[in-house]
Design an enzyme around this catalytic site. Structure first.
Site, PDB file in Angstrom:
ATOM      1  N   ASP A  22      37.057  42.897  27.496  1.00 19.21           N
ATOM      2  CA  ASP A  22      38.156  43.595  28.168  1.00 19.21           C
ATOM      3  C   ASP A  22      37.712  44.938  28.728  1.00 19.21           C
ATOM      4  OD1 ASP A  22      40.038  41.694  27.541  1.00 19.21           O
ATOM      5  OD2 ASP A  22      40.290  42.519  25.521  1.00 19.21           O
ATOM      6  N   ALA A  23      38.475  45.410  29.699  1.00 19.27           N
ATOM      7  CA  ALA A  23      38.121  46.685  30.336  1.00 19.27           C
ATOM      8  C   ALA A  23      38.089  47.821  29.323  1.00 19.27           C
ATOM      9  CB  ALA A  23      39.115  46.996  31.442  1.00 19.27           C
TER      10      ALA A  23
END
Lengths: 1086, 189
Positions: free
Chosen positions: B41-42
């Site tokens: 995930d970012a």
């Protein structure tokens, strides 16, 4: 089965000419489309038909082909409008502008349900209301209809309105929207259709110039479209609508039956055509008859033959498999890429993957999706700048601007260090953001001023501390850098409340975009792309540039539309810049931009709707899992209840979409192949279920799920040779290497040489330097060594930084600095005589001037406090703690300290004489004090108090923390400050001030926390266990000797000593045996 | 080619924008023909593998292979022994999915480089580092697991895949794995 619904005039002129393609064929034969107009559902089909007709006509007649009058329904409506409505009467608005008008309508009216107690509506509510209300308008529902429904609502009626408050709000908004359209002479699509429908009814001859109007490929119409068709049917123009519909399976997919019934009701005469009236493929007919019927009909083996169904691992692998398939059929069967199409129900899910993975296989890809404008990276970049204005300069907005590759602020070079400084400064200053650029500027100015004063104070000292000066200078430089960013933003942007008309607002926005470097960034990328220079962007850079430029173009067109329409409406009314921005946000949120189709270049990737009625030899349908195709049905409860039949209508529409992507109605004998793929897992590894549409297809074509579904994980399946197809030379090398194991070692050796070992260099290589013999020790150093030899080693020798903690309160350091500065300034103020180094006298306070002293102390403290008064919520509490609150009867620390000091002045025989005496530090005039056996001491004594006859002195130290050391700590050598300072002071009082006979008497800690004093090392104290400085000196000398000898051995300690140590992860304290007398949990019972 | 990349915070695991404000892998000068193996995930950091060998996708991502991934999670508060047992036993149900048992233990601060922007620490609430080795990789699984035991994740770093460790690869840096390192990636126990 085909039907043509035509008016009498069409039947009179053309009789029964057969199916649509037969009619087209005759027109092509004739070589002229004069007096004929075609209306087609999609632009893509329009372009494809145009190409097909042009080719065939030229092949037949060998002469230039005239323009073929072909429109989509919306284009046709606009064309009719331009023809029959006088110019300048109305203005047609775009979809995004329509959204903005809905928002405007919502702002204008009172909405008890949606707005409630608040004043603003969320973006989601605005978008959803606009979507629902436009849907109602498309279905021909007016505000008056909604209003009368609300008025006649019966709660007992299960099909009636239940959520009266909500529908009432919607009705109000819709009414206001209709009013705006009417007032401003604006037309959205339903209004446009309504207008021309009325015009055609009033003047049936007005559209004669279109000749025979033929519609084909439609399956559903909205209410205003029905009325328009009805008007066409009654006009004096021949009009026909072709419908591919079979009543036998009509209910199975699409909403043909409803369309069929409605067309019949509008006065059209349906004419049924059987298969003999046109060539049709057997598979097509078979699917039309049986798909979704739930029956297993007698299927010919050749029906299953064109289909390959492939279960893939995940979407990424799915796209990889499709890429191999495309390369494989292109290479082995010579199928041109432009004859292959990849379609999916929801292109947004897959377009990114196709963009990224296809180029890895050397495949040009032609993706024609319509992304939402507000998701485009370049638009995001633009709005980052506008967000500074919209959200009053939040921290995250500035940080994101600094990190955004598209934005290059003039004069600001974004580096990792700048980002670090930014983070550090906002943490130190406790800036919260969101209060406008001016507030940031104010904070920076206040902080810079404080730092400058500190620097000045430090440099003005008789013996300035070089380290402190360097630290402050560094901080000043960081603040300068970060405040530079804020200044640049201030110059670039405009104040949110600045009043401006639409033209001024749009010009300002364009100017901001221009100055932010976004356009020049794209130009540079484009230039590099042309020169084939490697830029820091991945494989699809040319398409990315196209994407950005198209988004930008769409955005500028919207800005221009806004400017023109708003200026047309209210040229003189000014609104705040922020208000204009909010309108633009609304417009952008409702708009999409198109990545154009590039016919003939690469493989087409598009949505299932876009390939209906198009002839491709290879069709790949991907994402065939439940939730994607068919799309999951979600009941839209926005209107307060689920609309009747909406689920049934949804599934029929989904079926229609699938069906139309498998068949096409143009006569053709070309064989077609289908690859249908689905991922077994989603990207985040959730299980996915195969689409039941595939099961339906297998059922009617005689396939079997167990046998006929191929799996990507079975590489050796003979039916899927494409999975083993290698698409790049690197893959060949890889496979070769795996087959010839002997090569492995050599090749990998080579690869090892190429790997970037430089990148794993340690950034902070430790430099193990044991202090040299002339090293001057500070008290902190010696105390650290006394506390833990290993901590000293980690911190002073390995030079690892300690973990910093930030707090919303004033830190201990800030508290200490504050009081030190205040007290130092107090005793060096004009109220006291100046002490010079030759005539040292203890200071005293005049007993009659208590208020004067107190006033001066508070004035100094107020001035100092202003310098550290940052934007943080606890500052008022800190102020109260320091200055007190007479209204609440709270006595401040400053007052308490003054009381204590005043009492001491009156009672004690020792009076303060010297303050902040620094020695041994860089720049100090007093050198480090040699205390013998290699112990050179440096430091800063907070205060020295002298007896009246200057025969003895007391070392005083201010403590800001709760814990104040006692004699026990001093005797154990844990706290060496007082004895060593006493000895040092004795030496420099002799050498610097000529006080030869002055000896240390005791030491005192002044607690600034609770304003008490604690005397230590006092020989006169009762039951004193205090040792003299001379007796304590050998302890410190031994520490110094150990340090010089490199003794940093880890000693067993109690757990609580290590609890807050920053170096716990380096330390192996838990690996060594516990100290004597303690039994660790592992040793229990042994 | 198999590449180990230290994905910094705020970067998505793809080369083209997803319509968010996050940065992409395109800014790190990675070789032109590689693609991420799996996702991070970012707002998570750490080890992301990239490759141009499609077969690796199957070897590493298919859940049936139960390939281990190790994470360091900085969580709010101090999880109790019962909390840790909940994590380890695989009894947590997250969005109708019973998570598989995993290895979870409290660790000392692993001294990862400071994140930019720094995490939101609360002065009066301590934080703790956990090391978790998972054999599945559902969406935001670690975050959901620690939240389920009442200790929300403040910072998440993937430090190992198989037996290959991120070690001192700096955020934003990458390297191509040699033969030995590749073997470590595929080692399971």
């Amino acid at each position: 089965m085909s039907y043509v619904f035509a008016n009498q005039r069409y039947h009179d002129l053309h009789g029964s000419e057969g199916r649509f393609h037969a009619v087209l064929g005759r027109l092509v034969q004739k070589g002229s489309f004069e007096n004929t107009t075609l209306i087609i559902p999609t632009g893509r089909r329009q372009r494809m038909l145009d190409r097909m007709i042009t080719r065939e006509m030229f092949a037949l007649h060998k002469k230039p082909v005239p323009d073929i009058p072909m429109y989509t329904l919306e284009q046709f409506a606009k064309h009719v409008y331009s023809l029959i409505i006088p110019k300048g009467t109305y203005r047609i608005i775009s979809d995004p502008y329509r959204n903005m008008l809905f928002e405007e309508a919502m702002v204008n009216v009172d909405l008890p349900f949606y707005r409630g107690l608040g004043t603003t509506l969320s973006r989601q509510t605005i978008d959803k209301c606009a979507e629902v209300l436009y849907g109602l308008r498309k279905d021909g529902i007016l505000s008056s209809t909604l209003n009368s429904e609300v008025r006649s609502a019966n709660p007992k009626d299960i099909h009636g309105i239940h959520d009266i408050a909500r529908i009432s709000d919607l009705s109000t908004i819709l009414h206001e929207y209709e009013q705006i359209l009417e007032r401003e002479y604006l037309l959205d699509y339903p209004a446009l259709l309504g207008l021309i429908t009325q015009a055609i009814i009033e003047q049936p001859q007005s559209i004669r110039r279109y000749g025979t109007i033929i519609m084909d490929g439609f399956s559903e119409f909205t209410e205003p479209e029905w009325l328009f068709l009805d008007a066409l049917e009654r006009s004096e123009t021949a009009f026909a609508c072709f419908l591919e519909y079979d009543p036998e399976n009509g209910p199975l997919f699409g909403n043909f039956d409803q369309t069929f019934g409605k067309l019949g009701n509008t006065g059209f005469k349906p004419h049924k055509m059987d298969f003999s009236e046109g060539v049709s493929e057997p598979l097509h007919n078979h699917l039309r008859h049986y798909l979704f019927s739930g029956k297993r009909p007698q299927a010919k083996p050749e029906f299953a033959q064109p289909f390959t169904i492939l279960e893939c691992i995940n979407p990424q692998s799915e796209v990889d498999a499709i890429a191999r398939y495309v390369r494989w059929i292109h290479s082995t069967q010579n199928i041109p890429l432009s004859d292959i199409v990849i379609a999916m129900r929801n292109p947004e899910q897959y377009s990114g993957l196709f963009r990224e993975i296809f180029p890895l296989h050397g495949l040009p890809v032609n993706i024609t999706d319509r992304p939402k404008l507000h998701t485009s990276p370049v638009i995001i970049a633009m709005f980052l700048l506008f967000d500074i204005i919209r959200h009053s300069c939040r921290i995250e907005d500035i940080r994101t601007i600094l990190m955004n590759p598209y934005i290059s602020l003039p004069g600001v070079k974004t580096t990792h260090e700048l980002l670090q400084s930014f983070d550090e400064i906002i943490r130190t200053m406790r800036i919260k953001g969101g209060k406008g650029l001016k507030e940031w500027e104010r904070s920076f100015n206040s902080f810079s001023l404080m730092l400058s004063r500190r620097l000045m104070n430090e440099t003005m000292q008789i013996r300035p501390n070089g380290d402190v000066i360097t630290r402050i200078e560094k901080k000043i430089e960081e603040v300068k850098q970060v405040s530079g960013v804020i200044k640049t933003l201030q110059e670039l942007l405009i104040e949110e409340h600045t009043p401006c008309n639409p033209e001024e607002a749009i010009n300002t926005m364009k100017s901001i975009i221009d100055k932010s470097g976004i356009v020049s960034y794209l130009e540079v990328l484009s230039k590099h792309q042309h020169q084939q220079v490697l830029v820091d962007i991945h494989q699809t850079s040319s398409e990315l540039i196209e994407r950005d430029v198209r988004a930008m173009r769409a955005f500028f067109l919207l800005l221009d539309e806004y400017k023109q329409l708003r200026m047309h409406r209210n040229p003189n009314i000014k609104a705040s810049f922020k208000e204009h921005l909010e309108r633009i946000v609304s417009i952008v949120h409702g708009s999409q931009f198109q990545i154009r189709e590039k016919p003939g270049t690469g493989i087409t990737v598009t949505s299932m709707e876009q390939i209906r009625e198009l002839e491709y030899s290879t069709i790949i349908l991907c994402g065939m899992h439940e939730g994607s195709s068919p799309l999951a049905y979600t009941a839209d409860m926005f209107m307060g209840r689920e609309l009747p039949d909406s689920e049934e209508r949804h599934i029929r529409r989904e079926r229609m979409s699938f069906y139309l992507s498998l068949v096409h109605h143009a006569p053709s004998n070309r064989p077609r192949t289908f690859l249908l793929t689905y991922p077994a897992l989603s990207s985040d590894l959730h299980d996915l279920m195969r689409s039941h549409f595939l099961d339906e297809l297998m059922l009617v074509t005689g396939m079997n799920a167990e046998e006929d579904i191929c799996k990507q994980s079975f590489m050796n399946d003979e039916r899927t040779p494409f999975l083993r197809y290698l698409t790049s030379k690197e893959e060949y090398i890889d496979v070769m290497m795996k087959q010839q194991h002997n090569l492995d070692h050599l090749v990998y050796k080579q690869i090892e040489k190429w790997t970037t070992s430089e990148q794993i260099k340690r950034k902070h290589a430790p430099t193990a330097i044991i202090p040299d013999k002339r090293h001057s020790f500070s008290i902190t150093e010696l105390n650290e060594y006394a506390r833990c030899h290993y901590q000293y080693f980690a911190k002073r020798i390995l030079r690892f930084a300690e973990e910093e903690t930030s707090t919303m309160w004033m830190s201990a350091l800030e508290n200490g600095l504050f009081f030190h500065h205040v007290l130092h300034q107090f005793y060096t103020s004009p109220l006291f005589p100046i002490n010079d180094r030759y005539v040292l006298k203890p200071l005293s306070m005049n007993p009659d001037k208590r208020d004067v002293y107190r006033g001066e102390l508070f004035r100094i403290a107020e001035r100092e406090f202003r310098m550290i008064d940052f934007q943080h919520p606890f500052m008022d509490i800190e102020r109260q703690t320091i200055f007190g609150n007479p209204e609440k009867g709270i006595k401040g620390r400053l007052d308490m300290w003054f009381d204590m000091e005043w009492k001491n002045m009156q009672q004690s025989q020792y009076k303060p004489a010297l303050f902040e005496i620094s020695f041994g530090n860089k720049g100090d005039t007093i050198p480090a004090i040699d205390l013998g056996k290699g112990l050179f001491l440096k430091g800063k004594i907070d205060r020295i108090e002298l007896s009246d006859d200057a025969s003895s002195f007391v070392i005083a130290d201010y403590k800001t923390g709760k814990n104040v050391p006692g004699n026990a700590d001093i005797n154990k050598g844990k706290e060496q400050q007082m004895p060593l300072y006493a000895l040092a002071a004795q030496k420099f009082l002799q050498s610097e001030y000529g006080l030869e006979q002055c000896t240390p008497h005791h030491a005192v800690y002044y607690s600034l926390h609770n304003c008490t004093s604690k005397i230590v090392m006092d020989p006169e104290q009762k039951r004193s266990v205090a040792l003299t400085p001379e007796e304590l000196l050998p302890l410190s000398q031994n520490y110094v000797a150990s340090i010089h000898a490199g003794d940093f051995e880890l000693k067993a300690k109690k757990d609580q000593d290590c609890e807050h140590c920053s170096f716990m992860t380096l330390c192996r304290i838990h690996a060594i045996p516990p100290i004597r007398g303690e039994v660790g949990p592992d040793e229990e019972g042994t | 080619m198999l590449i180990a990349f230290h994905k910094p915070y705020g970067i998505i695991s793809q080369f083209t924008s997803d319509g968010s404000k996050h940065g992409t892998l395109a800014s790190f000068n990675l070789p032109r023909d590689v693609y991420p193996l799996g996702r991070l995930d970012a707002d998570s950091e750490g080890l992301l593998l990239l490759t141009n060998e499609s077969a690796l996708n199957r070897d590493l991502l298919l859940p049936v292979h139960r390939h281990p991934r190790t994470y360091h999670a900085q969580v709010e508060g101090i999880p109790s022994q019962e909390d840790m047992t909940l994590l380890q036993n695989g009894t947590l149900i997250i969005q109708e999915h019973v998570v598989l048992p995993c290895n979870a233990q409290l660790i000392q601060n692993p001294m990862h480089q400071e994140r930019i922007p720094s995490i939101r620490k609360r002065v009066h609430i301590p934080d703790t580092w956990l090391e978790l080795t998972l054999y599945e990789g559902k969406n935001r699984q670690v975050r959901k697991m620690t939240a389920a035991i009442g200790h929300p994740t403040l910072r998440l770093i993937r430090v190992a895949i198989g037996k290959f460790l991120l070690k001192d690869l700096e955020p934003g840096a990458w390297k191509e794995l040699d033969h030995k390192e590749r073997l470590l990636v595929f080692e399971r126990s």
